[in-house]
Scaffold this active site. Sequence first.
Site, PDB file in Angstrom:
ATOM      1  N   ILE A  14       0.840  -1.203   0.000  1.00 12.44           N
ATOM      2  CA  ILE A  14       0.000   0.000   0.000  1.00 12.44           C
ATOM      3  C   ILE A  14       0.875   1.253   0.000  1.00 12.44           C
ATOM      4  CG2 ILE A  14      -1.856   1.244   1.180  1.00 12.44           C
ATOM      5  CD1 ILE A  14      -2.721  -1.488   2.370  1.00 12.44           C
ATOM      6  N   LEU A  35      12.871  -2.596   4.752  1.00 10.19           N
ATOM      7  CA  LEU A  35      13.015  -3.632   3.723  1.00 10.19           C
ATOM      8  C   LEU A  35      12.742  -5.033   4.246  1.00 10.19           C
ATOM      9  CD1 LEU A  35      16.015  -2.185   1.682  1.00 10.19           C
ATOM     10  CD2 LEU A  35      13.700  -2.572   0.840  1.00 10.19           C
ATOM     11  N   GLY A  38       9.314  -4.940   2.417  1.00 12.12           N
ATOM     12  CA  GLY A  38       9.219  -4.009   1.292  1.00 12.12           C
ATOM     13  C   GLY A  38      10.135  -4.446   0.154  1.00 12.12           C
ATOM     14  N   ILE A  63      11.181   2.133  11.620  1.00 14.63           N
ATOM     15  CA  ILE A  63      10.535   3.309  12.232  1.00 14.63           C
ATOM     16  C   ILE A  63      10.959   3.492  13.688  1.00 14.63           C
ATOM     17  CG2 ILE A  63       8.491   3.594  10.788  1.00 14.63           C
ATOM     18  CD1 ILE A  63       7.039   1.855  12.993  1.00 14.63           C
ATOM     19  N   ASN A 103       6.464  -4.193  17.009  1.00 17.43           N
ATOM     20  CA  ASN A 103       6.557  -3.478  15.730  1.00 17.43           C
ATOM     21  C   ASN A 103       5.509  -2.393  15.601  1.00 17.43           C
ATOM     22  OD1 ASN A 103       8.362  -4.500  13.306  1.00 17.43           O
ATOM     23  ND2 ASN A 103       8.002  -6.181  14.733  1.00 17.43           N
ATOM     24  N   TYR A 160      -3.218  -8.506  16.065  1.00 16.38           N
ATOM     25  CA  TYR A 160      -3.059  -7.464  15.036  1.00 16.38           C
ATOM     26  C   TYR A 160      -4.089  -6.354  15.244  1.00 16.38           C
ATOM     27  CZ  TYR A 160      -3.580  -5.170  10.536  1.00 16.38           C
ATOM     28  OH  TYR A 160      -3.707  -4.225   9.551  1.00 16.38           O
ATOM     29  N   HIS A 213      -2.871 -13.449   1.586  1.00 11.94           N
ATOM     30  CA  HIS A 213      -4.133 -12.809   1.217  1.00 11.94           C
ATOM     31  C   HIS A 213      -4.875 -13.585   0.136  1.00 11.94           C
ATOM     32  CE1 HIS A 213      -1.847  -9.412   3.013  1.00 11.94           C
ATOM     33  NE2 HIS A 213      -3.013  -9.278   3.620  1.00 11.94           N
ATOM     34  N   ARG A 305      -9.300 -19.860  10.142  1.00  9.00           N
ATOM     35  CA  ARG A 305      -8.010 -19.312  10.568  1.00  9.00           C
ATOM     36  C   ARG A 305      -8.242 -18.556  11.871  1.00  9.00           C
ATOM     37  NH1 ARG A 305      -5.220 -15.664   6.084  1.00  9.00           N
ATOM     38  NH2 ARG A 305      -6.921 -14.275   6.607  1.00  9.00           N
TER      39      ARG A 305
END
Length: 352
Positions: A14, A35, A38, A63, A103, A160, A213, A305
Amino acid sequence: MPTSVMVTGGLGYIGSHAVQRLLRDGHEVVIVDNLFRGHREVLELLAQEESVATRMHFVHADIANRSLVRKAIMQHRVDVVMHFAALAYVGESVESPLTYYRNNVAGLIELLTAIDEARRITGLGVSRFVFSSTCAVYGDTGDAERPLAEDTVLAPVSAYGRSKLMCEQILRDEAARLAASDVPIACAALRYFNVCGCDRTGVLGEDHRPETHLIPIILEVASGKRSHVAILGDDYATPDGTAIRDYVHVEDLVDAHVRVMNVIKPGQHRVYNVGTGRGASVLEVLRAVQQVTGVGIPTRVLGRRSGDAARAVANASCIMRELDWKPSVPQLPDMIASAWSWVRRHPGGYAS
Ligand code: UDP
């Protein structure tokens, strides 16, 4: 007016689409990416566009690397932060909750601290912060009659979803603290529904490692890279027994970010759902992919799941009304077609 935008996670799925749109709109873009998931290739692909190379800057950092992020904010006089960098797999978060909290939650705290430090040093501040949240903050609270609105009870069912809800709360508190200061910040949390598809100009795609996904997995089967699709649960309380999601095209999601960035005012804190308001079950998605690709997709039914909700469909009337946002790719087959066209040209993902 062109401005300087920091995009964390700007080499991810995104985030890269946001970088492309911001560059095309004439902004200066500072990408911060560790990375981990990414793709460095995105930099080269985007740099091929005229005039872009000089306005795109890459900081290879996590970050949580406060000093590097602070330096980048000061050096590029960042005015807007779009914060995409996060771990975002529901199943993985159930298996490794601490990794997700570290994270996503601790990472946001470090990022906000870097912003605050830059403000103290320079007297200038990041004035707008747009946060990637998720419909997973709602948990399993929606039903067929009531799509999820922003004021629906928040009851995430995965680590999450809980990590993202904590982030929203942290941002709200930080925005409130700064509201009374000389440098108030405007914050918005966008609760994404199921983002899919890719850049219709054919430059960027969706390439997750590992891929979890639904649509990319079905496309891997369509392109012969997988033997079948696992249907993760067919005993949900939905018409065909499979889970229902609201799929939204990635370019429309990015457009929501741009609209929100352009209107939020210092001191404000906003929350918007971003979805089309229409749900599709796993079986409906499978049929749509078969229609688009013309390929039969073998399936196997497995158990549910962990952490998955039965249904997540947006009431997106708030963003439609307040920001005049509406999906430009509202139909699922068109979303899938954009992804299929990239997959066919890049059978090995970005590496090809
Ligand atoms: N799903 C599935 N098989 C797969 C991957 C996903 O049946 O191989 C289901 C999943 O259980 C969910 C829906 O497809 O109900 C969308 O899952 P995805 O991982 O794409 O997005 P999520 O809703 O988890 O963000």
